[in-house]
Design a protein around this motif. Structure first.
Motif, short mmCIF file in Angstrom:
data_model
loop_
_atom_site.label_atom_id
_atom_site.label_comp_id
_atom_site.label_asym_id
_atom_site.label_seq_id
_atom_site.Cartn_x
_atom_site.Cartn_y
_atom_site.Cartn_z
N LEU A 106 0.82 -1.25 0.09
CA LEU A 106 0.13 -0.03 -0.16
C LEU A 106 0.87 1.12 -0.14
O LEU A 106 1.72 1.37 0.55
N LEU A 111 -0.48 -0.75 -4.35
CA LEU A 111 -1.84 -0.32 -4.28
C LEU A 111 -1.88 0.78 -3.78
O LEU A 111 -1.26 1.41 -2.88
N ASP A 112 -2.74 1.73 -4.38
CA ASP A 112 -3.20 3.04 -4.07
C ASP A 112 -3.73 2.83 -2.52
O ASP A 112 -4.90 2.42 -2.49
N GLY A 113 -3.22 3.42 -1.54
CA GLY A 113 -3.62 3.29 -0.27
C GLY A 113 -4.45 4.65 0.25
O GLY A 113 -4.91 4.46 1.42
N GLY A 114 -4.70 5.59 -0.77
CA GLY A 114 -5.22 6.99 -0.42
C GLY A 114 -4.42 7.88 0.23
O GLY A 114 -3.11 8.05 0.06
N PRO A 115 -4.88 9.07 0.74
CA PRO A 115 -4.07 10.27 1.34
C PRO A 115 -3.52 9.60 2.57
O PRO A 115 -3.76 8.40 3.16
N LYS A 156 -3.52 10.41 5.69
CA LYS A 156 -4.40 10.15 6.68
C LYS A 156 -4.44 8.79 6.82
O LYS A 156 -4.78 8.03 8.03
N GLN A 157 -4.60 7.79 5.76
CA GLN A 157 -5.15 6.49 5.67
C GLN A 157 -3.56 5.56 6.20
O GLN A 157 -3.94 4.18 6.48
N THR A 202 -3.76 2.54 9.19
CA THR A 202 -4.09 1.10 8.92
C THR A 202 -2.93 0.44 8.41
O THR A 202 -2.75 -0.79 8.91
N SER A 234 -0.60 -0.47 11.01
CA SER A 234 -0.85 -1.31 12.02
C SER A 234 -0.88 -2.89 11.53
O SER A 234 -1.05 -3.75 12.35
N LEU A 235 -0.85 -3.09 10.30
CA LEU A 235 -0.84 -4.20 9.69
C LEU A 235 0.64 -5.05 9.81
O LEU A 235 0.76 -6.17 10.02
N LEU A 259 0.42 -6.94 13.14
CA LEU A 259 -0.61 -8.05 12.90
C LEU A 259 0.27 -9.41 12.07
O LEU A 259 0.10 -10.22 12.60
N ILE A 308 1.24 -9.85 2.67
CA ILE A 308 -0.21 -9.74 2.53
C ILE A 308 -0.57 -9.56 1.03
O ILE A 308 0.03 -9.03 0.27
N PHE A 351 -4.42 -8.76 -1.23
CA PHE A 351 -5.78 -8.47 -1.25
C PHE A 351 -6.14 -8.81 -2.74
O PHE A 351 -5.49 -8.82 -3.75
#
Lengths: 235, 235
Positions: free
Chosen positions: B175, B200-204, B206-207, B210, B213-214, B217, B232, B234
């Motif tokens: 991401l 993969l585009d993970g967005g701005p 601010k995202q 997540t 935090s992976l 995990l 990982i 998707f």
């Protein structure tokens, strides 16, 4: 009812994920190693639950499956919880705590499965918004009897793939968290025979927040990258 | 230095993930579509950086790659940041803010990549512990000049697979988050030619929490399920 079969209530079995769960659970009765079960769809209205049960059975029959070896009944939420050994809460987080209030007494010594993800739309993205307890799973644990064993599972299942019991060949990893080893193993066994999932031990219930937060991530990634019905695999 | 090549500083290029990053970036110079680059390994000590650069080149040479088409130099962190257009912070979160203080002026108009994951050991599990800003990426953004474009990327790369440039055939999703579209596209292009990653585009930005935090995990899942070096995907 046959006491050798696991009685599973799917509360909210009339919703998106609930419908797929009911079909995938019912099909385990046809599998040599599946967890043999009787399913009770729970809903606020007995009529809606009854209709959903009939619809699930006729859908499975139309796909050519032998429904004479399956049991799917509809009941009100409380009656469903009383009749079942395992209760799956396939409902929105904001409806969970009021529902638990209503069915609390029926949950003594039972297993409650939470696939609940507290999330909100924030601009064009979904955002995880856990309650003060840290996760929906921990909030649920706080609001059930002490004898109830809470298992967090089935959060990151793409609903479309779950629903598509005939054609879907994808197998995604599914994390299962609980503080009770036996309850966790039972839910991992249920997961193992869903036909589209491979269970992974996610650790104690405290770890559920990360699993819950994956659901808005999957929704956002799908939107950002022009993908659909995303699942997750670890390797 | 050849101005057509992208100058990339890998600060902390002497660590686990840093070493793999350097090798994977250097190899892009041999790929028809790779991002041609000159790499500067940054470290607190020039000597350590120099050694790491020599080690990386000799390792690539020993694997049979044509290192005459690669440039890997060692420098102190500040000098490396001054020389580079893109700066990758492959260092522990607790070292990040002091380092930014030191190199801040060199970051004007540049791209800073954060693979940083703030995590702590909690009992037998790793736990994500983001700073008050919400994520390491947002804390970094707050501590660099306004003209610096921060990109969050490379958090969830299994270090062993990244390092194994010859035998590793696994391809994991990676991401990439940023508020700057051009910077994000450049980092996605770098990611695309890493040989083991699919961006993969993970967005701005601010995202990024997540994504960060992976990492704990993945570490926890590996431990709980007897797996190793998890990535990982998707789908």
């Amino acid at each position: 009812m046959n006491s050798e079969k696991l009685k599973i209530a799917v509360l909210g079995g009339t919703g998106n994920i609930g419908e797929g769960m009911v079909l995938r659970l019912a099909l385990q009765n046809l599998m040599p190693e599946g967890v043999k079960n009787e399913i009770i769809i729970g809903s606020r209205s007995l009529e809606t639950a009854d209709e959903a049960a009939k619809k699930a059975l006729s859908e499975l029959e139309n796909c050519g499956f032998d429904t004479s070896r399956m049991t799917i009944n509809g009941m009100g939420n409380l009656e469903a919880s009383q009749a079942a050994e395992v209760i799956i809460l396939t409902i929105r987080f904001d409806h969970v705590l009021p529902l638990l209030e209503e069915i609390k007494e029926a949950l003594e010594n039972k297993i409650v499965i939470s696939p609940v993800v507290p999330m909100v739309k924030e601009g064009s993205f979904m955002a995880y918004r856990p309650p003060a307890e840290g996760s929906a799973a921990l909030a649920i644990q706080k609001n059930v009897p002490e004898s109830t064993r809470v298992v967090a599972a089935f959060h990151n299942i793409p609903a479309g793939k779950l629903r598509d019991v005939v054609k879907c060949k994808a197998v995604h990893d599914a994390l299962v968290c609980s503080d009770d080893a036996k309850a966790k193993e039972l839910v991992m066994e249920l997961t193992r025979h869903m036909g589209c999932l491979k269970p992974l031990d996610g650790g104690p219930l405290k770890q559920a927040s990360t699993m819950e937060s994956l659901t808005p991530l999957l929704i956002n990634l799908a939107k950002l990258n022009g993908l659909k019905d995303l699942g997750i695999n670890f390797s």
